[in-house]
Design an enzyme around this catalytic site. Structure first.
Site, PDB file in Angstrom:
ATOM      1  N   CYS A 123      50.553 -49.803 -21.930  1.00 50.86           N
ATOM      2  CA  CYS A 123      51.230 -50.997 -21.872  1.00 50.86           C
ATOM      3  C   CYS A 123      50.507 -52.292 -20.895  1.00 50.86           C
ATOM      4  O   CYS A 123      50.709 -53.403 -21.418  1.00 50.86           O
ATOM      5  CB  CYS A 123      52.540 -50.652 -20.881  1.00 50.86           C
ATOM      6  SG  CYS A 123      52.142 -49.614 -19.218  1.00 50.86           S
ATOM      7  N   TYR A 124      49.845 -51.807 -19.771  1.00 51.00           N
ATOM      8  CA  TYR A 124      48.908 -52.826 -19.437  1.00 51.00           C
ATOM      9  C   TYR A 124      47.878 -53.458 -20.326  1.00 51.00           C
ATOM     10  O   TYR A 124      47.717 -54.811 -20.438  1.00 51.00           O
ATOM     11  CB  TYR A 124      48.351 -52.278 -18.075  1.00 51.00           C
ATOM     12  CG  TYR A 124      48.871 -51.979 -17.014  1.00 51.00           C
ATOM     13  CD1 TYR A 124      49.894 -52.686 -16.253  1.00 51.00           C
ATOM     14  CD2 TYR A 124      48.907 -50.774 -16.356  1.00 51.00           C
ATOM     15  CE1 TYR A 124      50.568 -52.370 -15.047  1.00 51.00           C
ATOM     16  CE2 TYR A 124      49.655 -50.297 -15.257  1.00 51.00           C
ATOM     17  CZ  TYR A 124      50.568 -51.142 -14.701  1.00 51.00           C
ATOM     18  OH  TYR A 124      51.221 -50.697 -13.500  1.00 51.00           O
TER      19      TYR A 124
END
Length: 314
Positions: A123-124
């Site tokens: 996600c990051y």
């Protein structure tokens, strides 16, 4: 009409697995499951893998490596092995696996569609790569640029212990973590952003379930060509033109991290003070949407030759 493709989610009881299972209602696939009491039984999992077209791994890294080994054993026996989509970090920078960020480059969706082994992005990194790779590819940012990445995520991305701490024990309002500066997402951020110098990455978790903001501060005079904030915005807009999931939006004075919770969208922004020659790049997304389960649905559709469903929108 031919038979629907079959799919098995190994680890479907976890947060990402549940999100994928829910979103699969939008695709013409048959999802197969094993008895919950056998979900850790190697023999039952092996038999299921032999019987489906695609296996989605929603497991810890070590368990994902073990499961991938099962598929290789199936292939070694001369049997038809399923294709693999892995949601862990186990294979994110493995050269034998295709990185599952379809919008990363013009040919990436086709590479995913042709691959037997696809690794779902973190996600990051999804936010960081979306902001950085176009600038590096355009020659605006040098590959050895000293990048700093700050990010905040909802607690749903932190695993069972973190989720329980927030939902049952009223966890902290805000918490920095990864202060050993060796977060497991750094290798994929570095590689797929096109960097040669490892970024300084400081993640954090807030007391809200879903949502994420990745932010990257920049001194414009350290970039090439006396660029302006509008130049940066134009590069990002050109790179993601035509995407139904990634949009370059107008700058704002404030941003809430959970605005896109429940969606499969990502918003990129360039916030700039030209007089100070400073800018902050931001990517806002749902850590469980475009940052996990929503991205997996894109990849599943590509791998099975299906039309990608319309993204969940706000």
């Amino acid at each position: 009409m031919g038979e629907q493709a079959t799919l098995f989610i190994d680890g479907e009881a976890g947060t990402t697995g549940l999100g994928i299972r829910q979103r699969l209602a939008a695709l013409p696939v048959t999802v197969r499951s094993i008895d919950p009491v056998l979900r850790k039984d190697a023999g039952a999992r092996y038999d299921m893998m032999c019987a489906v077209d695609l296996v989605v791994l929603c497991l810890p890294d070590a368990a994902s490596r073990e499961a991938a080994g099962m598929v290789e054993a199936i292939r070694a026996e001369g049997r038809a092995a399923p294709r693999l989509l892995d949601a862990s970090t186990a294979f994110r920078v493995d050269p034998g696996w295709t990185y599952g960020f379809p919008e990363m480059d013009p040919g990436q969706a086709a590479a995913i569609a042709a691959s037997s082994h696809v690794t779902n992005p973190g996600c990051y990194p999804t936010g960081a790569i979306a902001l950085l790779r176009p600038l590096v590819r355009a020659g605006i940012m040098a590959p050895d640029f000293p990048v700093t990445i700050n990010a905040v995520s909802g607690y749903s991305g932190g695993g069972r212990a973190v989720i329980e701490a927030h939902e049952h024990d009223d966890g902290p309002a805000f918490e920095l973590y990864g202060l050993g500066l060796a977060h497991k997402h750094l290798p994929e951020m570095t590689r797929y952003a096109g960097l040669t110098r490892t970024p300084l990455f400081v993640p954090s978790v807030g007391h809200f379930p879903q949502g994420m903001i990745v932010s990257i501060p920049l001194h414009l005079d350290m970039l090439a060509g006396r660029v302006t904030g509008e130049d940066l915005r134009a590069v990002l807009a050109d790179h993601f033109a035509g995407s139904d999931r990634i949009a370059v939006a107008d700058a704002q004075d404030t941003l809430s991290a959970d605005t896109l919770a429940g969606t499969d969208l990502m918003e990129l922004r360039v916030h700039c003070n030209e007089s100070r020659r400073q800018a902050v790049l931001t990517a806002r997304l749902d850590n469980l949407g475009k940052g996990a389960s929503g991205a997996a649905i894109q990849n599943i559709a590509l791998m099975l030759g299906l039309a990608s469903p319309a993204p969940r929108a706000a």
